[in-house]
Scaffold this motif. Structure first.
Motif, PDB file in Angstrom:
ATOM      1  N   ARG A  43       0.834  -1.207   0.000  1.00 50.94           N
ATOM      2  CA  ARG A  43       0.000   0.000   0.000  1.00 50.94           C
ATOM      3  C   ARG A  43       0.866   1.254   0.000  1.00 50.94           C
ATOM      4  O   ARG A  43       0.587   2.218  -0.701  1.00 50.94           O
ATOM      5  CB  ARG A  43      -0.942  -0.002   1.210  1.00 50.94           C
ATOM      6  N   GLU A  44       1.952   1.249   0.774  1.00 48.14           N
ATOM      7  CA  GLU A  44       2.862   2.391   0.792  1.00 48.14           C
ATOM      8  C   GLU A  44       3.508   2.592  -0.583  1.00 48.14           C
ATOM      9  O   GLU A  44       3.696   3.720  -1.015  1.00 48.14           O
ATOM     10  CB  GLU A  44       3.940   2.205   1.858  1.00 48.14           C
ATOM     11  N   THR A  70      -5.654   8.614   6.207  1.00 49.23           N
ATOM     12  CA  THR A  70      -4.917   7.351   6.028  1.00 49.23           C
ATOM     13  C   THR A  70      -3.789   7.546   5.020  1.00 49.23           C
ATOM     14  O   THR A  70      -2.680   7.023   5.208  1.00 49.23           O
ATOM     15  CB  THR A  70      -5.865   6.234   5.567  1.00 49.23           C
ATOM     16  N   HIS A  74       0.197   6.939   5.618  1.00 44.64           N
ATOM     17  CA  HIS A  74       1.100   6.177   4.753  1.00 44.64           C
ATOM     18  C   HIS A  74       2.259   7.056   4.282  1.00 44.64           C
ATOM     19  O   HIS A  74       3.409   6.607   4.249  1.00 44.64           O
ATOM     20  CB  HIS A  74       0.348   5.613   3.545  1.00 44.64           C
ATOM     21  N   ASN A  77       4.880   7.435   6.919  1.00 46.11           N
ATOM     22  CA  ASN A  77       5.691   6.215   7.015  1.00 46.11           C
ATOM     23  C   ASN A  77       6.707   6.144   5.875  1.00 46.11           C
ATOM     24  O   ASN A  77       7.865   5.759   6.079  1.00 46.11           O
ATOM     25  CB  ASN A  77       4.806   4.969   6.993  1.00 46.11           C
TER      26      ASN A  77
END
Length: 121
Positions: A43-44, A70, A74, A77
């Motif tokens: 997803r990242e 969200t 991400h 991160n």
């Protein structure tokens, strides 16, 4: 004369298109390798690719069917794993030309240093 130059111009245009496609493919491969080196989740990786395509967080949220918050999570991160604090810095590092790899090599140096510190503990 036009009959002779027309096929030549067509061939030149075709060759240019092939070269442009090859350069784009090489750039995408480099970008994919750089993203893989960061150790991102799937997803990242998707979010990072959309960031590199200059999409806004709202756009990314709509495309991935996520909440904007969200997407920001991400992104934070991703930036942490890339050792950057800003989106533009991430883009600069990831889109750096292979002939000027300095920003990307910085990530490898930082990771190596952190690994060495971790071994000493």
């Amino acid at each position: 004369m036009n009959e002779q130059t027309s096929p030549l111009r067509f061939a030149v245009a075709q060759l240019r298109a092939l070269l442009r496609k090859d350069r784009q493919s090489a750039a995408m491969t480099r970008q994919r390798q750089r993203l893989e080196a960061l150790g991102l989740t799937p997803r990242e990786t998707t979010v990072a690719q959309l960031i590199l395509q200059q999409c806004s967080y709202q756009d990314i949220a709509e495309r991935c069917q996520l909440a904007p918050r969200t997407v920001q999570f991400h992104a934070s991160n991703i930036f942490r794993k890339a050792y950057v604090t800003r989106r533009r810095e991430f883009e600069r590092i990831m889109l750096a030309d292979e002939n000027c790899p300095e920003p990307y090599e910085r990530i490898a140096r930082i990771r190596t240093t952190e690994a060495d510190v971790g071994k000493q503990s």
